[in-house]
Write a protein that holds these residues in place. Structure first.
Motif, PDB file in Angstrom:
ATOM      1  N   GLN A 199      -3.525   7.913  -2.385  1.00  0.00           N
ATOM      2  CA  GLN A 199      -4.667   7.904  -1.478  1.00  0.00           C
ATOM      3  C   GLN A 199      -5.743   6.962  -1.991  1.00  0.00           C
ATOM      4  N   SER A 206      -2.793   7.268   6.901  1.00  0.00           N
ATOM      5  CA  SER A 206      -2.601   7.151   5.452  1.00  0.00           C
ATOM      6  C   SER A 206      -3.055   5.799   4.944  1.00  0.00           C
ATOM      7  N   SER A 207      -3.055   4.780   5.816  1.00  0.00           N
ATOM      8  CA  SER A 207      -3.530   3.478   5.337  1.00  0.00           C
ATOM      9  C   SER A 207      -5.029   3.486   5.047  1.00  0.00           C
ATOM     10  N   ILE A 208      -5.772   4.435   5.600  1.00  0.00           N
ATOM     11  CA  ILE A 208      -7.180   4.535   5.197  1.00  0.00           C
ATOM     12  C   ILE A 208      -7.364   5.631   4.148  1.00  0.00           C
ATOM     13  N   GLY A 209      -6.272   6.076   3.563  1.00  0.00           N
ATOM     14  CA  GLY A 209      -6.359   7.005   2.437  1.00  0.00           C
ATOM     15  C   GLY A 209      -6.618   8.444   2.833  1.00  0.00           C
ATOM     16  N   MET A 210      -6.310   8.783   4.083  1.00  0.00           N
ATOM     17  CA  MET A 210      -6.566  10.151   4.515  1.00  0.00           C
ATOM     18  C   MET A 210      -5.463  11.077   4.022  1.00  0.00           C
ATOM     19  N   PRO A 211      -5.827  12.231   3.443  1.00  0.00           N
ATOM     20  CA  PRO A 211      -4.794  13.150   2.960  1.00  0.00           C
ATOM     21  C   PRO A 211      -4.034  13.802   4.122  1.00  0.00           C
ATOM     22  N   LEU A 222       3.140   2.281   1.904  1.00  0.00           N
ATOM     23  CA  LEU A 222       3.635   2.900   3.136  1.00  0.00           C
ATOM     24  C   LEU A 222       5.149   2.916   3.065  1.00  0.00           C
ATOM     25  N   ARG A 259      -4.719   3.415  -1.416  1.00  0.00           N
ATOM     26  CA  ARG A 259      -4.808   3.026  -0.004  1.00  0.00           C
ATOM     27  C   ARG A 259      -6.245   2.859   0.462  1.00  0.00           C
ATOM     28  N   GLN A 260      -7.155   3.560  -0.213  1.00  0.00           N
ATOM     29  CA  GLN A 260      -8.557   3.356   0.140  1.00  0.00           C
ATOM     30  C   GLN A 260      -9.022   1.973  -0.267  1.00  0.00           C
ATOM     31  N   VAL A 271     -13.013  10.070   4.640  1.00  0.00           N
ATOM     32  CA  VAL A 271     -12.415   9.738   3.349  1.00  0.00           C
ATOM     33  C   VAL A 271     -13.481   9.326   2.336  1.00  0.00           C
ATOM     34  N   GLY A 321     -12.624   6.694   8.730  1.00  0.00           N
ATOM     35  CA  GLY A 321     -12.397   6.547   7.284  1.00  0.00           C
ATOM     36  C   GLY A 321     -13.671   6.746   6.469  1.00  0.00           C
ATOM     37  N   GLU A 347       0.780   6.624   9.870  1.00  0.00           N
ATOM     38  CA  GLU A 347       0.667   5.461   8.981  1.00  0.00           C
ATOM     39  C   GLU A 347      -0.760   4.930   8.966  1.00  0.00           C
ATOM     40  N   ARG A 401      -5.750  16.613   6.373  1.00  0.00           N
ATOM     41  CA  ARG A 401      -6.839  16.107   7.184  1.00  0.00           C
ATOM     42  C   ARG A 401      -6.277  15.229   8.306  1.00  0.00           C
ATOM     43  N   ASN A 442       0.846  -1.202   0.000  1.00  0.00           N
ATOM     44  CA  ASN A 442       0.000   0.000   0.000  1.00  0.00           C
ATOM     45  C   ASN A 442       0.878   1.248   0.000  1.00  0.00           C
TER      46      ASN A 442
END
Lengths: 270, 215
Positions: free
Chosen positions: A85, B119-124, A54, A88-89, A117, A113, B116, B127, A52
């Motif tokens: 992003q 960002s793993s849930i896609g948050m910019p 990271l 990762r979603q 998101v 999330g 981490e 935010r 992903n």
């Protein structure tokens, strides 16, 4: 057959002088459960973190669902952050140290999330969050902060948080390594149920017993390369490589490493 | 006793000015400190460099000199400020330098795994900062920031040198008028102490509130 949701090609990654990944190709098919095993320092944690982004590989290509990335010299520039992003979603991640948001309740963690998101309306996010907490057996912990949860409960909330993004793939980085032995089962059971529901998963673990039950495929790594890639059945009953046989001898049936070679400096912790 | 009664209105006015200086400078200094902390951890070298320079200058020189440069020095460059704005400007700049370091410490004190996980849930990035990092950083920074507020309250007494009639200046003039220096200074000393006791009680309450989730 659609394209595999995760596809890694020619992945190299070094931390300073230390080459952690030395040319890894791996793809994960839809609905597949892949377990990454290997001695400490073999690069499995780094590999799952590349799935992903990271961890950004030094070179190679990563495709996560419909997002493709080139790394290193041919690294794509504009719009990359946004694409990341999006990628990762579509992948959930469960960490060894849980990494729950301590200032939010269990439900708050799960709906963060979806709310922030995915932009679901609050009521819908809460309904989803409650459903997921129920699924991991923690409906009654809805309004509790992480500090009041046991390690096993924290990890189950973390799994619910990952699922709340409705990801294509869930990545697990040693999900039970930080837990007391008696708490392993409750987390492993949840993962096993997900496997039963057909969730695509990549799991880094030392629990051989669990791996054998849950995995479709075992990928064994050593020294930054894939040494063996076989069905779980074949891996445990007739491993083709001496290196794998040695490893399996060193690991007892419960999954504890009895006499592992000394870990190399600074690897799995990165 | 007469002296106390006669000077009561003066003391009250002085107290008002002291509180004004302290509170306004703290608010402005906090805003400035937050911006500087962000600049300090940003990816842009110019921003980082300017932030480091600012902190170095305003922490590395006496507040008294900063106040005098602003009030007595700036008019030579055609910038003439009234005493109170001069004092507030100096106190804010001075506090901002310290507070930026407190805030930076708070931000860096948040576990890397939090970034981490977000960002793993896609948050910019922004935010993540606002929703995940900032609330935890505030909690970590609260004791240091509270200490800074208290120090700033006491530092306001230096505004007396640029003719601001705050508590210290009031005490001086009471003393000058009737030579009761001891009573006058003990009196305002007690007032500073009272203000700061209230501030530290407030800080304790805030810490308990922010720490609730962690208990």
């Amino acid at each position: 057959m659609t394209k595999p949701p995760i596809e890694l090609t020619g992945i190299h990654k070094a931390f300073g002088e230390l080459e952690v990944l030395r040319g890894v190709d791996l793809s994960v098919e839809r609905g597949e459960v892949v377990v990454l095993m290997g001695p400490s320092g073999s690069g499995k944690t780094t590999l799952v973190r590349c799935m992903n982004l990271l961890e950004e590989p030094d070179s190679g290509h990563v495709r996560i669902c419909d997002c493709a990335f080139s790394c290193g010299a041919s690294r794509d520039g504009r719009g990359r952050a946004r694409l990341m992003q999006r990628a990762r979603q579509q992948t959930g991640m469960v960490f060894q140290q849980f990494n729950l948001f301590p200032h939010m309740t269990a439900l708050g963690n799960v709906i963060e999330g979806p709310r922030q998101v995915r932009k679901l309306p609050t009521a819908e996010a809460i309904a989803l969050g409650e459903r997921l907490l129920d699924r991991v057996g923690l409906a009654d912990k809805r309004d509790v902060h992480p500090s009041r949860l046991s390690g096993g409960q924290k990890q189950r909330v973390a799994i619910a948080r990952a699922l709340a993004m409705e990801p294509e793939v869930v990545l697990f980085d040693e999900p039970t390594s930080a837990l007391d032995p008696e708490l392993h089962a409750e987390v492993l059971e949840v993962i096993q149920e997900l496997a039963g529901d057909g969730m695509t998963m990549v799991i880094v673990t030392h629990e051989t017993h669990f791996a054998r039950e849950v995995a479709d495929r075992i990928v064994f790594m050593d020294g930054g390369v894939v040494v063996e890639d076989a069905t779980a059945e074949a891996f445990f009953t007739r491993p083709s490589k001496e290196r794998v046989r040695t490893f399996l001898r060193l690991v007892d049936h419960s999954g504890a490493v009895v006499d592992a070679p000394a870990p190399r400096v600074g690897e799995e912790a990165v | 006793m007469d002296m106390l009664v006669d000077s009561f209105p003066m003391l009250l006015r002085g107290l008002g000015i002291t509180l004004l200086l302290g509170v306004v400078s703290f608010v402005l200094g906090s805003a400035l400190g937050a911006l500087v902390a962000l600049a300090r951890i940003s990816a842009f070298r110019v921003l980082r460099g300017s932030a480091i320079m600012y902190v170095s200058i305003f922490r590395g020189t006496p507040l008294l000199i900063q106040i005098m440069i602003i009030y007595f020095g700036l008019p030579q460059l055609g910038v003439q400020l009234e005493p109170i704005p001069s004092a507030i400007l100096a106190l804010s700049l001075f506090a901002g330098a310290y507070l930026s370091e407190n805030f930076r410490g708070g931000i860096l004190g948040v576990d890397k795994g939090q970034w981490e996980a977000a960002s793993s849930i896609g948050m910019p990035y922004w935010r993540t900062f606002r929703r995940i990092i900032f609330p935890q950083a505030i909690r970590i920074a609260t004791p240091a920031v509270g200490g800074r507020f208290i120090a700033l309250m006491k530092d306001t007494s230096l505004a007396s040198v640029v003719t601001v009639v705050e508590l210290t200046r009031v005490a001086e003039s009471i003393g000058n008028a009737n030579f009761r220096y001891m009573e006058a200074f003990l009196m305002i000393g007690a007032m500073y102490w009272l203000i700061n006791t209230l501030l530290s009680v407030g800080q304790g309450m805030l810490e308990r509130r922010l720490g609730k989730a962690y208990a």
